[in-house]
Design a protein around this motif. Structure first.
Motif, mmCIF file in Angstrom:
data_model
loop_
_atom_site.group_PDB
_atom_site.id
_atom_site.type_symbol
_atom_site.label_atom_id
_atom_site.label_comp_id
_atom_site.label_asym_id
_atom_site.label_seq_id
_atom_site.Cartn_x
_atom_site.Cartn_y
_atom_site.Cartn_z
ATOM 1 N N GLY A 144 5.590 9.109 -9.571
ATOM 2 C CA GLY A 144 4.565 8.248 -8.990
ATOM 3 C C GLY A 144 5.156 7.205 -8.061
ATOM 4 N N GLU A 145 6.244 6.575 -8.473
ATOM 5 C CA GLU A 145 6.872 5.547 -7.645
ATOM 6 C C GLU A 145 7.450 6.141 -6.366
ATOM 7 O OE1 GLU A 145 9.688 3.926 -10.332
ATOM 8 O OE2 GLU A 145 8.218 2.669 -11.405
ATOM 9 N N THR A 146 8.068 7.319 -6.473
ATOM 10 C CA THR A 146 8.635 7.969 -5.294
ATOM 11 C C THR A 146 7.541 8.369 -4.313
ATOM 12 O OG1 THR A 146 10.489 8.817 -6.611
ATOM 13 C CG2 THR A 146 10.035 9.901 -4.494
ATOM 14 N N LEU A 147 6.437 8.889 -4.837
ATOM 15 C CA LEU A 147 5.316 9.264 -3.980
ATOM 16 C C LEU A 147 4.779 8.052 -3.238
ATOM 17 C CD1 LEU A 147 3.313 11.470 -3.098
ATOM 18 C CD2 LEU A 147 1.952 10.922 -5.125
ATOM 19 N N GLN A 148 4.679 6.935 -3.946
ATOM 20 C CA GLN A 148 4.160 5.733 -3.286
ATOM 21 C C GLN A 148 5.125 5.223 -2.219
ATOM 22 O OE1 GLN A 148 1.739 2.814 -5.468
ATOM 23 N NE2 GLN A 148 2.472 3.796 -7.342
ATOM 24 N N ARG B 149 -1.269 5.683 -11.711
ATOM 25 C CA ARG B 149 -1.679 6.023 -13.075
ATOM 26 C C ARG B 149 -0.883 7.183 -13.672
ATOM 27 N NH1 ARG B 149 -8.322 5.649 -12.604
ATOM 28 N NH2 ARG B 149 -8.431 3.382 -12.337
ATOM 29 N N ILE B 150 -0.050 7.817 -12.870
ATOM 30 C CA ILE B 150 0.685 8.987 -13.363
ATOM 31 C C ILE B 150 1.535 8.628 -14.578
ATOM 32 C CG2 ILE B 150 2.556 10.604 -12.825
ATOM 33 C CD1 ILE B 150 1.438 10.799 -9.993
ATOM 34 N N GLY B 151 2.278 7.543 -14.473
ATOM 35 C CA GLY B 151 3.163 7.164 -15.569
ATOM 36 C C GLY B 151 2.458 6.601 -16.782
ATOM 37 N N LYS B 152 1.139 6.331 -16.655
ATOM 38 C CA LYS B 152 0.378 5.762 -17.763
ATOM 39 C C LYS B 152 -0.459 6.804 -18.494
ATOM 40 C CE LYS B 152 -0.039 1.490 -15.098
ATOM 41 N NZ LYS B 152 -0.972 0.558 -14.406
ATOM 42 N N ALA B 153 -0.460 8.024 -17.980
ATOM 43 C CA ALA B 153 -1.270 9.073 -18.591
ATOM 44 C C ALA B 153 -0.679 9.492 -19.939
ATOM 45 C CB ALA B 153 -1.349 10.273 -17.660
ATOM 46 N N LYS B 154 -1.518 10.080 -20.784
ATOM 47 C CA LYS B 154 -1.051 10.560 -22.074
ATOM 48 C C LYS B 154 -0.112 11.745 -21.868
ATOM 49 C CE LYS B 154 -5.018 9.072 -24.826
ATOM 50 N NZ LYS B 154 -6.116 9.511 -25.747
ATOM 51 N N MET B 155 1.066 11.653 -22.456
ATOM 52 C CA MET B 155 2.059 12.716 -22.334
ATOM 53 C C MET B 155 3.153 12.466 -23.360
ATOM 54 S SD MET B 155 4.005 11.459 -18.852
ATOM 55 C CE MET B 155 2.457 11.128 -18.005
ATOM 56 N N PRO B 156 4.007 13.452 -23.635
ATOM 57 C CA PRO B 156 5.141 13.206 -24.537
ATOM 58 C C PRO B 156 6.004 12.061 -24.020
ATOM 59 C CG PRO B 156 4.864 15.552 -24.124
ATOM 60 C CD PRO B 156 3.927 14.849 -23.190
ATOM 61 N N PHE B 157 6.521 11.253 -24.926
ATOM 62 C CA PHE B 157 7.238 10.041 -24.526
ATOM 63 C C PHE B 157 8.411 10.341 -23.604
ATOM 64 C CE2 PHE B 157 9.744 11.493 -28.098
ATOM 65 C CZ PHE B 157 11.042 11.150 -27.770
ATOM 66 N N GLY C 251 7.631 6.801 -0.678
ATOM 67 C CA GLY C 251 8.002 7.736 0.368
ATOM 68 C C GLY C 251 6.873 8.172 1.271
ATOM 69 N N PHE C 252 5.639 8.123 0.779
ATOM 70 C CA PHE C 252 4.530 8.635 1.586
ATOM 71 C C PHE C 252 3.330 7.693 1.636
ATOM 72 C CE2 PHE C 252 0.509 11.044 1.848
ATOM 73 C CZ PHE C 252 0.641 11.516 3.144
ATOM 74 N N ILE C 253 2.835 7.279 0.471
ATOM 75 C CA ILE C 253 1.562 6.559 0.447
ATOM 76 C C ILE C 253 1.674 5.191 1.102
ATOM 77 C CG2 ILE C 253 -0.229 5.596 -1.030
ATOM 78 C CD1 ILE C 253 0.523 7.758 -3.107
ATOM 79 N N ASP C 254 2.671 4.384 0.707
ATOM 80 C CA ASP C 254 2.779 3.040 1.264
ATOM 81 C C ASP C 254 3.030 3.050 2.772
ATOM 82 O OD1 ASP C 254 2.222 1.974 -1.190
ATOM 83 O OD2 ASP C 254 4.305 1.522 -1.713
ATOM 84 N N PRO C 255 3.888 3.935 3.297
ATOM 85 C CA PRO C 255 4.016 4.001 4.761
ATOM 86 C C PRO C 255 2.713 4.384 5.457
ATOM 87 C CG PRO C 255 5.913 5.031 3.728
ATOM 88 C CD PRO C 255 4.926 4.756 2.635
#
Length: 223
Positions: free
Chosen positions: A136-140, A118-126, A142-146
């Motif tokens: 978010g993708e790197t975290l998944q 959800r990190i990339g979907k949160a409200k923030m400047p474009f 590099g760490f979460i998916d393993p």
């Protein structure tokens, strides 16, 4: 009367299931998630200060946390069912382990995966969104998916030894382990592991599980 303070699409579904297995009369007080934040409504704080589900009230007693609730229900109403006897090592040790593993070890990486997605979907400047999405993708990757692969592989190997988590007999440990495996099936491919998939098929076929779905309402993780 025992009351389950039931939040839709949540861990409280397995409390309903446990009660159906036990055959204990209960009533349901329903709460709905905020459709934007997906958080529990503030009304739950009137039941327990953290405002989270599941919570059960049994007379004047208030019990929170899934594992504590299920252990209370089995001790109070089980008449020796759904748990190995105290002192029956190693069965009781194994049972206790899975009762705590479900939330202590299995759920954290699943929660991290949900947050990272959800990190990339949160409200923030474009201009910040591509950076957030990359984080978010790197975290998944590099760490979460393993970590999830490690846990699912471990659970798969344990279920290859026996059909239920505490051994050859269905127990409350299987109820407790249902939610991380159902959530993992939806979010992280847990159902791709054959023994995990077979476990989910077994629990979903139980009459008490089906009755709990009928009483609890929509529960997306059962599919």
């Amino acid at each position: 009367m025992l009351t389950v303070h039931h939040l839709n699409n949540s861990r409280s579904q397995r409390v309903l299931w446990m009660l159906e297995e036990l055959g204990v009369p209960y009533e349901i007080r329903r709460y709905e998630r905020d459709p934007q934040t997906m958080l529990a409504p503030p009304e739950l704080r009137a039941v327990h200060p953290l405002g989270k589900s599941p919570v059960v009230t049994d007379g004047a007693l208030v019990v929170a946390e899934s594992g504590a609730i299920i252990e209370y229900l089995v001790d109070r109403y089980g008449d020796g069912r759904f748990a190995p006897p105290h002192g029956a090592a190693p069965q009781r040790v194994r049972y206790n382990y899975w009762m705590h593993y479900a939330e202590g070890s299995a759920m954290p990486p699943l929660l991290l995966k949900l947050v990272a997605s959800r990190i990339g979907k949160a409200k923030m400047p474009f201009f910040a969104r591509p950076i957030a999405r990359r984080i978010g993708e790197t975290l998944q990757r590099g760490f979460i998916d393993p970590q999830l692969k490690l846990h699912f592989g471990y659970i798969e190997s344990e279920l290859a030894k026996s059909p239920w988590f505490a051994g050859d007999t269905f127990s409350a440990a299987d109820v407790q382990m249902s939610f991380p495996l159902e959530a993992g099936s939806q979010r992280a491919g847990a159902k791709d592991w054959p023994h995990i998939r077979a476990f989910l098929e077994r629990i979903h076929a139980r009459p008490a599980y089906r009755r709990a779905l009928e009483r609890g309402g929509r529960y997306d993780y059962a599919g």
